[in-house]
Write a protein that holds these residues in place. Structure first.
Motif, short mmCIF file in Angstrom:
data_model
loop_
_atom_site.label_atom_id
_atom_site.label_comp_id
_atom_site.label_asym_id
_atom_site.label_seq_id
_atom_site.Cartn_x
_atom_site.Cartn_y
_atom_site.Cartn_z
N TRP A 125 7.92 -44.02 -41.98
CA TRP A 125 8.40 -42.57 -41.80
C TRP A 125 8.37 -42.03 -40.40
CZ3 TRP A 125 12.26 -41.18 -44.69
CH2 TRP A 125 12.47 -41.48 -45.96
N LEU A 126 7.14 -42.08 -39.76
CA LEU A 126 6.89 -41.59 -38.49
C LEU A 126 8.00 -42.04 -37.54
CD1 LEU A 126 2.95 -40.91 -37.97
CD2 LEU A 126 4.64 -39.38 -38.04
N ILE A 127 7.94 -43.60 -37.40
CA ILE A 127 9.02 -44.24 -36.62
C ILE A 127 10.19 -43.42 -36.49
CG2 ILE A 127 9.93 -46.45 -35.98
CD1 ILE A 127 7.30 -47.45 -36.73
N LEU A 132 14.84 -39.85 -34.68
CA LEU A 132 15.39 -38.77 -34.69
C LEU A 132 15.23 -37.48 -33.82
CD1 LEU A 132 18.09 -37.60 -36.22
CD2 LEU A 132 16.38 -36.88 -38.06
N LEU A 133 14.03 -37.18 -33.76
CA LEU A 133 13.77 -35.97 -33.00
C LEU A 133 13.95 -36.39 -31.58
CD1 LEU A 133 10.46 -34.85 -34.84
CD2 LEU A 133 12.73 -33.83 -34.81
N LEU A 134 13.73 -37.56 -31.05
CA LEU A 134 13.90 -38.14 -29.71
C LEU A 134 15.61 -37.76 -29.30
CD1 LEU A 134 11.45 -40.94 -29.18
CD2 LEU A 134 11.31 -38.59 -27.95
N VAL A 135 16.30 -38.44 -30.20
CA VAL A 135 17.81 -38.44 -30.05
C VAL A 135 18.23 -36.70 -29.94
CG1 VAL A 135 20.13 -38.71 -30.94
CG2 VAL A 135 18.09 -40.36 -31.25
N GLU A 136 17.76 -35.93 -30.71
CA GLU A 136 17.98 -34.44 -30.90
C GLU A 136 17.67 -33.58 -29.41
OE1 GLU A 136 20.01 -32.84 -32.69
OE2 GLU A 136 19.09 -30.64 -32.77
N LEU B 13 22.05 -44.35 -36.25
CA LEU B 13 20.79 -45.22 -36.67
C LEU B 13 19.67 -44.42 -37.24
CD1 LEU B 13 20.68 -46.93 -33.26
CD2 LEU B 13 21.27 -48.02 -35.45
N SER B 14 19.67 -43.35 -37.14
CA SER B 14 18.43 -42.37 -37.58
C SER B 14 18.88 -42.37 -39.10
CB SER B 14 18.54 -41.06 -37.03
OG SER B 14 18.39 -41.11 -35.68
N LEU B 15 19.85 -42.07 -39.65
CA LEU B 15 20.32 -41.93 -40.89
C LEU B 15 20.15 -43.42 -41.59
CD1 LEU B 15 23.69 -39.70 -40.79
CD2 LEU B 15 21.53 -39.02 -41.90
N ILE B 16 20.49 -44.09 -41.01
CA ILE B 16 20.27 -45.36 -41.58
C ILE B 16 18.83 -45.97 -41.65
CG2 ILE B 16 20.54 -48.18 -41.21
CD1 ILE B 16 23.42 -47.46 -39.81
N GLY B 17 18.16 -45.48 -40.71
CA GLY B 17 16.76 -45.69 -40.59
C GLY B 17 15.92 -44.97 -41.84
N ILE B 18 16.57 -43.69 -42.15
CA ILE B 18 16.02 -42.72 -43.51
C ILE B 18 16.17 -43.50 -44.51
CG2 ILE B 18 16.30 -40.55 -44.53
CD1 ILE B 18 16.51 -39.50 -41.53
N PHE B 19 17.58 -44.11 -44.74
CA PHE B 19 17.75 -44.66 -46.06
C PHE B 19 17.12 -45.88 -46.18
CE2 PHE B 19 20.34 -45.77 -49.67
CZ PHE B 19 20.60 -47.19 -49.46
N LEU B 20 16.84 -46.63 -45.17
CA LEU B 20 16.01 -47.83 -45.30
C LEU B 20 14.70 -47.95 -45.64
CD1 LEU B 20 17.73 -50.15 -42.50
CD2 LEU B 20 18.00 -50.26 -44.81
N ALA B 21 13.96 -46.55 -44.98
CA ALA B 21 12.73 -46.60 -45.26
C ALA B 21 12.60 -45.94 -46.85
CB ALA B 21 12.20 -45.24 -44.41
#
Lengths: 193, 67
Positions: A125-127, A132-136, B13-21
């Motif tokens: 979850w940290l990764i 996401l925060l880096l993209v934002e 990619l972030s949304l996909i990552g959240i779903f996959l996690a």
């Protein structure tokens, strides 16, 4: 049950919120900086002297009452314009209510250690959240430097048009209220899984 | 590919990552604790409860009340 003694130490949240408050000051977002500054101070006091602000009693809300409150709040969010006094009032009331529901102190002497599975989950979850925060952050800095939200859209810029529409607000309100309800009603797990 | 495209791909990619996690926590219980289990563990401390609620509340404030 094995565990680690709970020692008084400054919570990482104090550092995190202190950084966020400073960031909002730099951005010129006065209200946001005050919100996080107040949260920082509360957490700092809680870290040093938890008994000053402690209550042993957990405030619980009946599910039906919670549902009615959420439906009323959702109606206000959807039917009144954004930034309107009723919306602000409902947000403040919900925030105060959530605060009192969460501010109980379990008075534990030991906290179970994280299991291997929980540590793995935290790393994953940290990764994801850091990415996401880096993209934002990159989008925000790009928009600030170039003056173009179109070329560097932040999440707020992308979502803003949908919030001006009642259906967009309804969708957000549903998810936000559900998330808040989950946070104030989840029972802390004291035993190891 | 423009910078806008790159950023949108990053969000996707972030949304996909959240779903996959989340999915991994449910489908691989021998490797990862589920999100619910992790949340319940974290919510033992008042600072974490309060911290998460502040973030939650600020999101509502930011999108609904903060011009």
């Amino acid at each position: 049950m094995s565990g680690i003694p709970i020692r008084r130490r400054v919570s990482p949240w104090v550092v995190l919120f202190g950084v966020i408050a400073t960031w909002h000051v730099w951005r010129g977002a006065g209200v946001d900086s005050v919100i996080f500054a107040v949260a920082t101070v509360l957490l700092a006091v809680e870290s040093i002297r938890p008994d000053w602000l402690g209550t042993r009693h957990r405030v619980r809300v009946n599910g039906r009452v919670g549902l009615v409150v959420c439906l009323l709040a959702a109606a206000v969010f959807v039917l009144t314009p954004r930034y309107s006094p009723p919306t602000i009032a409902v947000l403040v009331v919900l925030g105060v209510g959530a605060f009192f529901m969460a501010w109980y102190h379990m008075h534990q002497r030991y906290r179970p250690q994280l299991t291997r599975l929980q540590r793995n989950a935290i790393h994953v979850w940290l990764i994801v959240v850091t990415f996401l925060l880096l993209v934002e952050f990159a989008a925000y800095m790009g928009a600030t430097a170039s003056g173009s939200d179109e070329r560097f859209p932040t999440i707020t810029v992308l979502l803003d048009p949908s919030f001006d529409h009642p259906w967009g607000r309804a969708l957000f309100a549903a998810g936000w209220l559900l998330g808040g309800w989950a946070l104030v009603t989840v029972s802390p797990r004291v035993d190891a899984p | 590919m423009s910078t806008r495209d790159l950023i949108l791909i990053g969000y996707a990619l972030s949304l996909i990552g959240i779903f996959l996690a989340w999915l991994a926590g449910r489908r691989m219980p021998h490797r990862l604790a589920s999100a619910g289990n992790l949340l319940a563990h974290m919510m033992q401390t008042r600072s974490t409860r309060f911290g998460l609620l502040v973030v939650w509340w600020w999101l509502g404030w930011h999108y609904l009340a903060s011009d």
